[in-house]
Design a protein around this motif. Structure first.
Motif, short mmCIF file in Angstrom:
data_model
loop_
_atom_site.label_atom_id
_atom_site.label_comp_id
_atom_site.label_asym_id
_atom_site.label_seq_id
_atom_site.Cartn_x
_atom_site.Cartn_y
_atom_site.Cartn_z
N TYR A 99 -4.06 7.26 -2.30
CA TYR A 99 -3.89 5.92 -1.76
C TYR A 99 -3.99 4.95 -2.93
O TYR A 99 -4.89 5.08 -3.76
N GLU A 142 -2.74 0.64 -4.30
CA GLU A 142 -2.18 -0.67 -3.97
C GLU A 142 -1.37 -1.18 -5.15
O GLU A 142 -1.82 -1.09 -6.30
N HIS A 182 -9.28 15.10 -13.80
CA HIS A 182 -9.41 13.81 -13.12
C HIS A 182 -10.83 13.26 -13.13
O HIS A 182 -11.07 12.11 -12.73
N ILE A 190 -1.57 2.77 -15.90
CA ILE A 190 -1.59 2.58 -14.44
C ILE A 190 -1.84 1.10 -14.13
O ILE A 190 -1.12 0.49 -13.34
N LYS A 191 -2.84 0.52 -14.82
CA LYS A 191 -3.18 -0.90 -14.57
C LYS A 191 -2.04 -1.81 -15.05
O LYS A 191 -1.68 -2.77 -14.37
N ASN A 243 -6.91 0.01 -7.15
CA ASN A 243 -7.61 0.66 -6.04
C ASN A 243 -6.97 2.01 -5.70
O ASN A 243 -6.58 2.26 -4.55
N TYR A 244 -6.88 2.85 -6.73
CA TYR A 244 -6.15 4.13 -6.66
C TYR A 244 -7.16 5.27 -6.47
O TYR A 244 -8.03 5.48 -7.31
N SER A 245 -7.04 5.97 -5.35
CA SER A 245 -7.93 7.10 -5.07
C SER A 245 -7.11 8.35 -4.80
O SER A 245 -6.01 8.28 -4.24
N ILE A 246 -7.64 9.53 -5.20
CA ILE A 246 -7.02 10.81 -4.87
C ILE A 246 -8.08 11.67 -4.17
O ILE A 246 -9.22 11.79 -4.65
N LEU A 299 -5.07 5.51 -17.84
CA LEU A 299 -5.64 4.49 -16.95
C LEU A 299 -5.08 3.11 -17.28
O LEU A 299 -4.74 2.33 -16.38
N ARG A 319 0.84 -1.20 0.00
CA ARG A 319 0.00 0.00 0.00
C ARG A 319 0.88 1.25 0.00
O ARG A 319 1.95 1.27 0.61
N TYR A 320 0.39 2.29 -0.67
CA TYR A 320 1.10 3.57 -0.72
C TYR A 320 0.15 4.71 -0.38
O TYR A 320 -0.97 4.76 -0.92
N VAL A 365 -10.08 11.10 -16.88
CA VAL A 365 -8.68 10.74 -17.14
C VAL A 365 -8.60 9.97 -18.46
O VAL A 365 -9.45 9.12 -18.74
N ILE A 391 -0.84 -1.15 -10.61
CA ILE A 391 -1.46 -0.30 -9.59
C ILE A 391 -2.97 -0.55 -9.62
O ILE A 391 -3.56 -0.60 -10.70
#
Lengths: 140, 140
Positions: free
Chosen positions: B86, B88, B50, B61-62, B68-71, B58, B31-32, B53, B66
């Motif tokens: 956040y 994963e 955003h 990113i996948k 379950n990416y939220s800002i 996207l 997790r980050y 996007v 990465i």
């Protein structure tokens, strides 16, 4: 007899695949990002508390349908320290579950230790301790 | 013939249950939590970007494992706005995957639009744009 065996096996296949599907359905959740200040002189105390959270507190969090709950710490350029939390809620009535959490005596004693470490933000919503942030992006 | 049917069905049961287990194993992730400032005059632009996007961004990113990416966005008591993310990571070599992301031309064009909206923190680690925060608590 053979027919019975075939029927039972077919049932097992259906159940096994249904089990997988159910796990997928449970991925539908509501996400929360929260923020609060933390006192520099209380950083060590807060970290020690959260390195060994009481089992009763963890159980209540899970009973209130909160999962994948993380808290992060960082010092921003204003020199102050902040805590950022991310968690997922899998229930149908967030307020009711949060009221249930707040009514738990063990959680209340835990909060009595944590809250003196924290500095709630002035622009948090009414009734909030941690301030709930606005989600501007999400990718599953 | 009956034996063949039984064997095939047993195989299907094993495969179905293995499928479930594999999904469980994939729950193991790194997790980050990251933070960065955002310019008040660029808030609307950042939100609009955003809210839609680019698909190529996207996909990258996948592809870089990465999920379950939220800002999240919030104005802190210093009057400044901050973004908290956040996500994963499900791969085995985070640096390699981040280098792969940085090498993607579509992502590079995307960052050319996003970075002027942001104010990186002065105490971020070398090589960081968003600052990686310290995880002080996690509950699955």
């Amino acid at each position: 007899m053979k027919k019975l065996v075939l029927t039972v096996m077919l049932a097992m296949i259906v159940l096994a695949s249904t089990g997988c599907k159910q796990r997928k359905v449970q991925q539908k959740v509501r996400r929360y990002g929260m923020v609060i200040g933390v006192k520099e002189e209380k950083l060590d105390e807060y970290k020690k508390l959260h390195a060994a959270v009481w089992p009763g507190v963890l159980k209540t969090i899970k009973d209130c349908k909160i999962r994948n709950y993380s808290i992060y710490l960082y010092q921003l350029d204003d020199g102050n320290y902040y805590l950022f939390s991310y968690f997922e809620y899998t229930g149908d009535d967030f307020k009711a579950d949060m009221d249930k959490m707040a009514a738990d005596p063990v959680t209340q004693r835990w909060w009595e230790l944590c809250e003196p470490c924290q500095i709630p933000l002035s622009n948090r919503k009414e009734g909030e301790w941690w301030a709930s942030m606005e989600e501007v992006f999400h990718l599953n």
